[in-house]
Structure formats: C-alpha cells, structure tokens
Design a protein around this motif. Structure first.
Motif, PDB file in Angstrom:
ATOM      1  N   VAL A   1      65.973  12.734  60.888  1.00  9.26           N
ATOM      2  CA  VAL A   1      65.414  13.910  60.219  1.00  9.26           C
ATOM      3  C   VAL A   1      65.439  15.098  61.172  1.00  9.26           C
ATOM      4  O   VAL A   1      65.794  16.215  60.785  1.00  9.26           O
ATOM      5  CB  VAL A   1      63.987  13.594  59.730  1.00  9.26           C
ATOM      6  CG1 VAL A   1      63.300  14.853  59.237  1.00  9.26           C
ATOM      7  CG2 VAL A   1      64.040  12.565  58.603  1.00  9.26           C
TER       8      VAL A   1
ATOM      9  N   ASP B   1      68.722  16.527  61.191  1.00  9.00           N
ATOM     10  CA  ASP B   1      69.307  16.713  59.862  1.00  9.00           C
ATOM     11  C   ASP B   1      70.488  15.774  59.657  1.00  9.00           C
ATOM     12  O   ASP B   1      71.490  16.117  59.020  1.00  9.00           O
ATOM     13  CB  ASP B   1      69.796  18.158  59.675  1.00  9.00           C
ATOM     14  CG  ASP B   1      68.636  19.128  59.632  1.00  9.00           C
ATOM     15  OD1 ASP B   1      67.566  18.737  59.058  1.00  9.00           O
ATOM     16  OD2 ASP B   1      68.765  20.243  60.159  1.00  9.00           O
ATOM     17  N   ASP B   2      70.378  14.576  60.201  1.00 10.97           N
ATOM     18  CA  ASP B   2      71.494  13.635  60.095  1.00 10.97           C
ATOM     19  C   ASP B   2      71.418  12.960  58.738  1.00 10.97           C
ATOM     20  O   ASP B   2      70.886  11.859  58.569  1.00 10.97           O
ATOM     21  CB  ASP B   2      71.400  12.614  61.240  1.00 10.97           C
ATOM     22  CG  ASP B   2      72.665  11.785  61.324  1.00 10.97           C
ATOM     23  OD1 ASP B   2      73.434  11.794  60.326  1.00 10.97           O
ATOM     24  OD2 ASP B   2      72.855  11.126  62.347  1.00 10.97           O
ATOM     25  N   PHE B   3      71.966  13.692  57.738  1.00 13.11           N
ATOM     26  CA  PHE B   3      71.842  13.213  56.350  1.00 13.11           C
ATOM     27  C   PHE B   3      72.481  11.860  56.145  1.00 13.11           C
ATOM     28  O   PHE B   3      71.980  11.033  55.397  1.00 13.11           O
ATOM     29  CB  PHE B   3      72.460  14.224  55.386  1.00 13.11           C
ATOM     30  CG  PHE B   3      71.719  15.528  55.340  1.00 13.11           C
ATOM     31  CD1 PHE B   3      70.315  15.518  55.342  1.00 13.11           C
ATOM     32  CD2 PHE B   3      72.387  16.738  55.284  1.00 13.11           C
ATOM     33  CE1 PHE B   3      69.626  16.718  55.296  1.00 13.11           C
ATOM     34  CE2 PHE B   3      71.695  17.935  55.237  1.00 13.11           C
ATOM     35  CZ  PHE B   3      70.315  17.932  55.238  1.00 13.11           C
ATOM     36  N   SER B   4      73.636  11.664  56.828  1.00 14.89           N
ATOM     37  CA  SER B   4      74.317  10.387  56.597  1.00 14.89           C
ATOM     38  C   SER B   4      73.487   9.230  57.127  1.00 14.89           C
ATOM     39  O   SER B   4      73.407   8.162  56.495  1.00 14.89           O
ATOM     40  CB  SER B   4      75.698  10.402  57.259  1.00 14.89           C
ATOM     41  OG  SER B   4      75.554  10.490  58.652  1.00 14.89           O
ATOM     42  N   ALA B   5      72.830   9.474  58.306  1.00 14.58           N
ATOM     43  CA  ALA B   5      71.991   8.412  58.855  1.00 14.58           C
ATOM     44  C   ALA B   5      70.807   8.146  57.930  1.00 14.58           C
ATOM     45  O   ALA B   5      70.434   6.995  57.666  1.00 14.58           O
ATOM     46  CB  ALA B   5      71.498   8.797  60.244  1.00 14.58           C
TER      47      ALA B   5
ATOM     48  N   GLU C   1      70.717   8.747  54.764  1.00 11.27           N
ATOM     49  CA  GLU C   1      71.216   8.102  53.543  1.00 11.27           C
ATOM     50  C   GLU C   1      71.431   6.615  53.769  1.00 11.27           C
ATOM     51  O   GLU C   1      71.059   5.788  52.938  1.00 11.27           O
ATOM     52  CB  GLU C   1      72.518   8.755  53.112  1.00 11.27           C
ATOM     53  CG  GLU C   1      72.932   8.311  51.717  1.00 11.27           C
ATOM     54  CD  GLU C   1      74.416   8.489  51.485  1.00 11.27           C
ATOM     55  OE1 GLU C   1      74.972   9.491  51.951  1.00 11.27           O
ATOM     56  OE2 GLU C   1      75.008   7.612  50.830  1.00 11.27           O
TER      57      GLU C   1
END
Lengths: 303, 712
Positions: free
Chosen positions: B74, B77-81, B83
C-alpha cells in the motif's frame, strides 16, 4: 624455505593453468554451455535446456557430446565465466549484451525474435485527459518506469529522453514533490502497476514496450481507451545470441547455421520453449553502434 | 353364565391399564417432542453463535494478517502486489468484497485487476456512514460479516482493509446439522413409540392374565356356593353352605346355612300342618291314608296281616255342647294320650314294621283309627279293643271337672275283609256303627252280613258329603198363597238331591240322618246361600214384596259357629226387610231359649223374619212365644190334613197368633175343602199341592210372571 613457498605455489599454479589452457579446445569441444543472467533460475533453466541439448546433438559432428545450461545472477560473474571460457553461448537482451560485448569480448551471433517480437520499441503514455502531449511536457511531472534493470521501460526511454535534452530526478513515491525542471521518475516494479498508476493518475506518465502495450492481457482495452501515447522510440532488437570469444570458429559457425535453420514451422515446439522464439536473423552492421550507445549510457547511469 | 365377572373384571382392568399406558406414553412423547425441539432450537442457536464467533475470530485474524502483509504494497501503491494478496481472498466464494481505502474513505484498491472503483468514496460501495470510515468494528448484518483491519506503517495508519464475508455456508451447515439432529430425534421418538407400545402390550397381556387368575381365585368361593345352591335345589337338603372361611364369603356361607336350617324347620312345620292333626299331634286322615296304603303294600309283599280299628267316642257331642269346645279339645288330647299308651304297650309285644307313632291317627271330630300290623290272632285284637273300651271308660278330669265318655270300636282286617284302603276304612266304620247300634261301649268285627241299614246310612252320609262337593243339590220352591185373595205371595225353599247313582233322593231319607252329623252345618249354609242368591237375583226383581222361607235345622241352632255364618250370609246379601223367612222348629228353640233369643234377634236385625215351623207338634210353651222375636207360625200339616177333629187346635193356634200379632201359614193344603176351612179358621196364608207342588226356580218365576200378567 619459508620465503620460497608462495613462489613455488605460484609457479605450480601457472603450470597447471597453462596445461589446462592447452587442453581447453578439446575440453570445450566436448560440452556446449548455454548461459544467461537470471533472477528466476528454475524457469529459465527449463526454457533454455532443450535448446542446449538440441544444439549439442546437432553439433556432435564437431566433437560436441552434450549441451549444458549455466545461469548467473550477477553480470560480473557471467563476464568472468565468459572470459574463462566456461561459457560458450549466451542468449540475452540488448542491454546485457552490450555489457558482455564490451567487457567480456562476447561476439554477437544472431538477433533472436523473442516473445513473438523481432524488434520492439518503447512507448511513453499518459492519461487521455492529461495535459502532457510530448516528451517536453514531462518536465516537472512524474513518470513511472518498471525497474532499474528494464531495457525498454527504463534504460531505453531514459537514454532517449536524456538525448532529447531532458534530465531526470529520482523520487521514491508518487507523492514526493520532485524537481520542477526535471522529469521525476520512480519505479512501478512491473508493467501492471505502471499501467494502473497512469490510469489512476498516481503518476503523470508511464513507459512500456510496444509488445506489452499491444497485448490485451497486459493492457486491456477498457484501460487503454483512457490512455494516449505521446512518444514512440525507434525499434531495437528484442534479444541477441552471443558466443564466447574463445569458442572455436567452426563451432560458432556451426551454431549460427543451425539456429538460422530453425523456423517456427519446422521446430515449433523447440523454439516456443526457447523463450517463445519465433526465429533468428543476421544482425545489421548498426548493431555494434547500438550496443555501444547502450553501453555508453549504462556507464553513465551506473556511475 | 353369559358374562363372567372375572372376564368383565379382567377386560375392565385391561382397558383401564391400556388407557393409562397410552396416556403416559402420550405425555412422555409430548415432553420428549418438546425437549427435542427446545434443545434443537437452543443447540442451533448456541452452535450458530459459537460458529459465528469462531468465524469472526478467524476472519479478524485473517484480516489483520493480511493487513499487516499489505503495508509495504500500500505504501508503494503496488497494486499488483495488493491484487495478488487480495486475489487469494476473492477466489473464496464466501468473500463478498475486499476494499482498501485511505483514512479519508477513498478507495485505493477493490481487489480487481482493473481497479474500477479506485478513487471512489468507500461509502458509495459499502453501507458506511461518514463517521464510520475509520471504524474498525466488526459488524454482523444478517448473514454477512463486515470486517475492517488497519494497514499501518509504524503507528501511522495508511489505509483500512475491509472484507465482507458471507456466513451463509456456516448457517447452512448448522441447518443441516440441525435437521440431522431432528431426524435423529424423530427416529428416537419412533423407536420409543414402538418400544413403549410393545412394552405396554406385553404388560397389558401379563396384567390381564394375572387379573384373570386373581379374579378366578377371588370368585372361586362364589362358584362353589353356586354349585352347592344347585345341589340344594336338586334336593340335597343336607348340603352345607359353610365354607369355613373368615372373610365375607364365609359370612355369606354362614348366612345361607342359617337360611337352609330355617327353611328345613319351616318345611317340617308345613309338613306337620299337612300331615299331623294340630290338636293331638297324631297323624291326620291324609297321613293315615298314605300310611295304610304303604302298609297294605308291605303286607302284600310279606303276606302279612293288618287290622284297622275305628274308634268313635260315645256322647262326645254332649261334652262339647255342655262344657264347650275348649273342654272337648282337651278331652280329645287326653283320649289321644291314652290310646297312644295302649299302642305303646302293644308295640312292645308285637314287632312293628313301621314306627309306632304312625299307627294311631285322628280322622276328625271324635274319630280315631289304629292300625295293628302283624297281629297274631283275633284274640289279640279283641284284647286291644277291650283295653280301648276300658281305658276310655274311665273318667276324664279336665279343669277340675270329671267327664265320662265311652268308645265304640269297629275292627276290619286285611286281607280277610278287604284288600284296599277305601274298603278297609269303610268296613271299619261300618263295624263301629254296628257296635254303636248294638249299644255303644263295645267292639264289633266287620262281617259281610252286617246290618244293611247301617250301610245305607253310612252310604247316605258319604253321599251327602259327595253331593255337596259335586253340587248335586238344588232347591225346589213351593209357592205360598194369600188364602183370602189366592195371590202368590211367597214360597218355601226345599232341598232336593239329584244323585247320579240313586236318582231323586227324598229329603226325609237323608235330612234326619244328616242332622245327627256335622254335615247339617254345610248343608244348611248351602241352602241359605242358594236361596238368598235366587231371591236377590231372580225373584225380588220381579216381585219386591215376595217372601221366601228357608228351613234352619234345629241341629244347626246348637252350633254357635253356624249362627254366626248364617248372619254373615244375611249381611252379605243385604236383602230388604221381611223378604226372607227363617223357619225353625219349636223343639230346637226350646232347648236353649236364652241363647236362641240372642241368635234370632241378631238375624232379625240383619233383616230376616223368624217363623216357627211345624207349630203345634213339639213341646210348645207359650212363654217362649212371647220371649222370642217371632213373626209368624206355620201350622203343621197334620192339623191341616185332618181339620175336622183338630179344628179346636187350629182355632186356638190362629187365635194365639192373632193375639201375639203373628201371621200364620197353613201347610199341606191339598183340597178346596181344606183351603176354605183354613180360610174360615182365619189362617193368613196357605201352601200345598192344591196350589202347587214344589217347583224349580224357573217354574216359580213363570208362575210369578203369570200372576203379574193376570193382575195387570
């Protein structure tokens, strides 16, 4: 006595080294070693091994009895291995290839059409409603690159933008203010974050190669429609096959002929498993310059 | 026995047991059912709450763990992580949503690849109020659990992870478990019903058998009693009802036994009344007949002899008349005692085939009979007869007075004289009469050539007794006319005997004889009753002034009981005054003038007139004429038939009657000459063949009808 011992040791080492060097052509003729830099050894080993074995079999008339794969985590070790003659054949990106060519005297053999791409280009994109319309607009804004080892999503765009006169400032988070006169960059770790960050306006621009951009699985149309491309680079080779300078010329030539003879039609499975390769071609004479340019910029970033 | 008490009792108890058993079963089932449903409900609730608590605990742990893993992702902003992490959750069916939002409530991640709700306010997607954006409270709404966990770096909260989980699976599992439990409870209940019913049936069977056996045992004494009653009814009089028990049946048995004894006692009394003479306690005529009959049979079988001695007391009537019946009865008792003594002394010498007390009987009045079986010879019988004569000749002392009587004895023998009961009695009677005839206080053996007259007399007496029983008598009425006018004013009732064997028997041939016996009483009463009946029913309806005369025997006057009975008849018919004339002979009146006066007054009070019959033939005393309540005189036919040489007497009689204000009737008028003479003499009425012979009632009624027609 005490003082002579290291000398004797050095001498005996030298003798053994010379002896082994004398035997080297014969030894390397026996095993063909395919190598690569890898942070995912398991996956890469699986991908390379069938090709190493196939090539060894096909080149048995040249005295090669077996094919082997060696993976290296650090470029320096690979360089040393090439220099030592432990590695005969390397398959790499242009970025790594430029290092190997310049530091280990590796010889480019062929251009590999990797992942269905003969060549690729870098794209810089922004949100559709962004005010950034060309690379000069990027000044004072944040751009996301994938990671610092990425050729197409860091090295290449940065090199090209710097050549265009822009300078860069590294920020760790998108919320960091950054420099007003520079292009502030940060790493998104992967292309998925890169895309989402731009789409969600966490950053102002992102960089992806055209292969990812055109792959709907990576860049779905639903997101792509909200984005626009503001810059496209020239095309660069996707991957290169190199050989050790110490590889016997007849074997190098044999390997070159062998690989050129492989096509998607005749060796579908073998090529697909070899990093989704669709074929090989002779490099342009400009390749040397390209690699040199890359190597030169690399030197600047790493200093 | 149609419905045994034991059966009914068993059936009744079986039904009661069955009802009670079923009630207990129903109550048990009801509570079992209630217990099952309540424990299922509470179990389900408890289980739900435990499971829910556990699920919430697990979910919170998971949310917190996930949140702590997401901090760097968070932060960068590691969206893939993010997700990748959330994808694991989203692949679970029961996870409804996953959201990560910042502390301002803006969505940072929604767990999807395209992050479509990025930047939206969380309140748009979750039912959260603005002030709840930072709330970390776990909430359960309906079947959904809403969790929140902080994503922190150090103490700084970067964002909040919200996860929604459906509790449906757990609820469904619990429901499945509950329905399993419910099925088990149903099975258990079915098992209980089957087992209980089987158990109740078995108990019922056992109870019924036991109760049946018990009641059989309980009722056994009743069966025994019934059996004994049947035996008693079938004639086993000695059957004892005593059950030798100390319970109620024992008491009942004792009571029945007491009843049996009482019944036996009263049977004995009844049999004594039937077979014994109440005065002397000797066998009566009926018992004598039976005993003699059986003795004859016995003698026939043993070819033995029997003698029958008929004993009649002489002058006993006189004792009765003079000293009264009570004294007479006491005398008879003494006679019986004396005769018993004789019999006792005889039986000591003779071997008797029957008990001694059966050999002496009293037939009635002063008649006794003695049977002597197995006698040796006539001498023995003579000796006994003489002993009887002697012993009864001795004076009897009763209440200090001495009375002397004697006895006449008639003897007859089986088989020499007769071989049957009737003949033997008749012969003994005849022989007794013969003895009486020959001078009393003596005995006579029956002889075939015994005086015919006696036999005739006896036959006559027997005949009259039979005639009374069989209604062979009837009344003839001889009209009486008014001599002056010649009108029919009345009639005299005369008895007539129409015997099937002897034809028309004239009264003179049996009345005098009967007057010496007790038979005169029933005969007199019969005549009076019949005359009263005809008078009230047939005659008076035609002629209310008609006068009917009835003769009352002088012998009857002596019987006080008869006087009462005559009065009873007069009372019964309630005739108008002066319609019935009772005719009595002078002689009978004179014998007891005081008593006679009372009797006559009584009759007069009952409406009858009193006339003197055959006036002038007896020992007339002018005194009694005045003393008695008389209404008229009947001039005897001897004066009427020869009036020429009796005219002074007739004249005197009529004059006397006139003087005493009495009316007169002349009897036996057969000629006109006699008629006119009696008229001249002043007699009021007349009767005789000149006017009419005695006629039956229908003829009399005809004559009356003619007279009435003539008059009218």
């Amino acid at each position: 006595m005490k003082n002579h011992r290291p000398v004797l040791q050095a001498l005996s080492g030298l003798i053994i080294y010379l002896f082994l060097n004398a035997l080297a052509p014969f030894a390397s003729a026996q095993t063909l070693v395919l190598a690569q830099l890898s942070d995912r050894p398991k996956k890469d080993y699986k991908q390379l091994r069938p090709m190493a074995q196939y090539a060894a079999e096909q080149l048995s008339h040249l005295g090669i009895t077996r094919g082997e794969v060696k993976l290296y985590s650090e470029p320096e070790v690979l360089i040393a291995a090439i220099k030592n003659g432990e590695v005969d054949w390397i398959t790499e990106t242009p970025y790594t290839a430029s290092i190997l060519v310049h530091e280990a005297n590796a010889q480019p053999l062929l251009i590999k059409w990797k992942s269905q791409q003969r060549r690729y280009q870098t794209l810089i994109y922004t949100h559709k409603d962004s005010t950034i319309n060309n690379i000069n607009d990027l000044k004072g804004h944040h751009i996301a690159f994938e990671h610092n080892t990425s050729f197409s999503s860091y090295f290449l765009p940065r090199m090209l933008l710097e050549k265009a006169g822009l300078s860069f400032n590294r920020v760790t988070r998108s919320s960091d203010a950054g420099a007003q006169d520079k292009v502030n960059y940060l790493f998104s770790r992967n292309e998925k974050n890169n895309l989402l960050w731009v789409h969600k306006r966490i950053v102002d621009a992102g960089a992806l190669n055209d292969g990812d951009w055109n792959n709907p699985k990576r860049v779905p149309d639903s997101l792509k429609k909200d984005l626009k491309i503001i810059y496209r680079s020239d095309f660069y080779p996707r991957a290169l096959e190199l050989t050790s300078p110490q590889l016997a010329p007849e074997i190098r030539e044999g390997l070159r002929q062998l690989l050129l003879g492989l096509s998607s039609e005749s060796h579908t499975d073998l090529l697909y498993r070899y990093e989704k390769t669709s074929g090989f071609e002779e490099p342009d004479p400009s390749l040397v310059d390209t690699l040199k340019e890359i190597y030169t910029y690399r030197q600047r970033y790493t200093q | 026995m149609k419905y045994s008490i034991a059966h009914r009792y068993s059936l009744f108890l079986a039904v009661i047991t069955a009802i009670v058993g079923c009630c207990v079963l129903l109550v048990n089932l009801y509570y079992l059912e209630r217990y099952a449903s309540e424990s299922l409900d509470s179990g389900q609730k408890q289980l739900s709450s435990i499971v829910e608590k556990k699920i919430i605990q697990d979910a919170e742990l998971m949310a917190n763990t996930l949140a702590s893993n997401l901090d760097m992702a968070v932060y960068h902003d590691d969206f893939s992580a993010i997700e990748e992490q959330l994808e694991v959750l989203n692949n679970e069916n029961h996870v409804l949503y996953t959201y990560i939002h910042n502390t301002e409530g803006t969505i940072l991640h929604d767990g999807t690849e395209k992050l479509l709700s990025y930047g939206h306010p969380i309140t748009q997607h979750l039912p959260l109020e603005t002030d709840q954006i930072t709330s970390l409270q776990t909430e359960k709404r309906a079947q959904f659990i809403h969790l929140a966990a902080p994503i922190q770096v150090g103490d700084n909260t970067l964002a909040i992870l919200r996860i929604g989980i459906a509790n449906e699976d757990a609820e469904r599992d619990i429901r499945n478990i509950s329905s399993d439990l419910e099925r088990q409870a149903t099975r258990l209940r079915d098992d209980i019903i089957v087992t209980s019913l089987s158990f109740i049936s078995l108990l019922l069977l056992i109870a019924t058998v036991l109760v049946f056996i018990f009641s059989q045992r309980l009722l056994a004494p009743i069966k025994l009693m019934a059996e004994r009653c049947n035996r008693y009814a079938n004639g086993e009089n000695e059957t004892s009802f005593n059950l030798k028990r100390n319970d109620e049946f024992g008491v009942l048995g004792d009571a029945l036994d007491h009843m049996r004894v009482s019944v036996a006692e009263s049977q004995k009394q009844i049999s004594e009344l039937a077979y014994l003479d109440p005065l002397t306690h000797l066998p009566n005529r009926r018992m004598f007949n039976e005993e003699l009959d059986s003795l004859i049979n016995w003698a026939k079988q043993h070819e033995d002899h029997i003698a029958v001695l008929f004993i009649d007391l002489d002058h006993f009537k006189r004792v009765n008349d003079v000293a009264g019946h009570a004294t007479g009865d006491l005398l008879l008792q003494q006679v019986a005692e004396r005769l018993s003594e004789i019999l006792h002394s005889v039986s000591e010498r003779v071997d008797m085939p029957v008990p001694e007390n059966l050999l002496l009987s009293r037939l009635g009045g002063d008649e006794f009979v003695m049977m002597i079986p197995s006698y040796k010879d006539n001498y023995v019988l003579t000796e006994i007869a003489e002993k009887i004569e002697q012993i009864l000749d001795e004076p009897f002392t009763i209440k200090g007075n001495s009375y002397t009587i004697s006895a006449s004895v008639g003897i007859t023998k089986y088989p020499e004289h007769a071989d049957n009961l009737t003949d033997l009695i008749k012969q003994a009677d005849i022989a007794m009469y013969a003895a009486k005839q020959s001078g009393r206080k003596r005995h006579r053996f029956f002889e075939a050539a015994m005086n015919h007259e006696i036999i005739h007399k006896i036959k006559t007496i027997e005949g009259v007794r039979e005639a009374l029983d069989q209604e062979q008598f009837y009344l003839a009425y001889q009209p009486i006319v008014d001599l002056k006018s010649g009108a029919l004013i009345g009639a005299e009732a005369l008895i007539r005997w129409e015997s099937p064997e002897r034809g028309n028997v004239p009264p003179v041939s049996f009345i005098p004889l009967i007057e010496t016996t007790d038979l005169i009483i029933p005969l007199t009463l019969w005549v009076l009753r019949k005359a009263c009946e005809d008078l009230s029913k047939h005659i008076l309806p035609r002629d209310p002034s008609f006068k009917l005369s009835v003769n009352i025997s002088g012998a009857a006057m002596k019987e006080s009981s008869l006087c009462k009975k005559i009065d009873d008849i007069l009372q019964q018919y309630q005739l108008p005054p002066h319609r019935l004339h009772l005719e009595i002979t002078e002689t009978s009146m004179v014998e007891n003038i005081e008593q006679c006066s009372n009797t006559l007054n009584q009759w007069k009070n009952s409406g009858a007139d009193i006339w003197i019959d055959d006036f002038g033939t007896g020992y007339s005393s002018l005194g009694y004429l005045h003393a008695l309540p008389l209404d008229g005189l009947k001039i005897d036919r001897t004066f009427v038939s020869n009036p020429s040489n009796k005219h002074q007497v007739i004249e005197t009689i009529v004059a006397l009657a006139n003087a005493l204000n009495l009316e007169t009737i002349a009897e036996g008028i057969e000629t006109d000459e006699q008629n006119s003479y009696m008229l001249t003499m002043g007699s009021d009425y007349g009767q005789g063949y000149l006017f009419s012979r005695p006629v039956v009632i229908d003829s009399l009624l005809n004559q009356m009808d003619c007279a009435i027609d003539y008059e009218s």
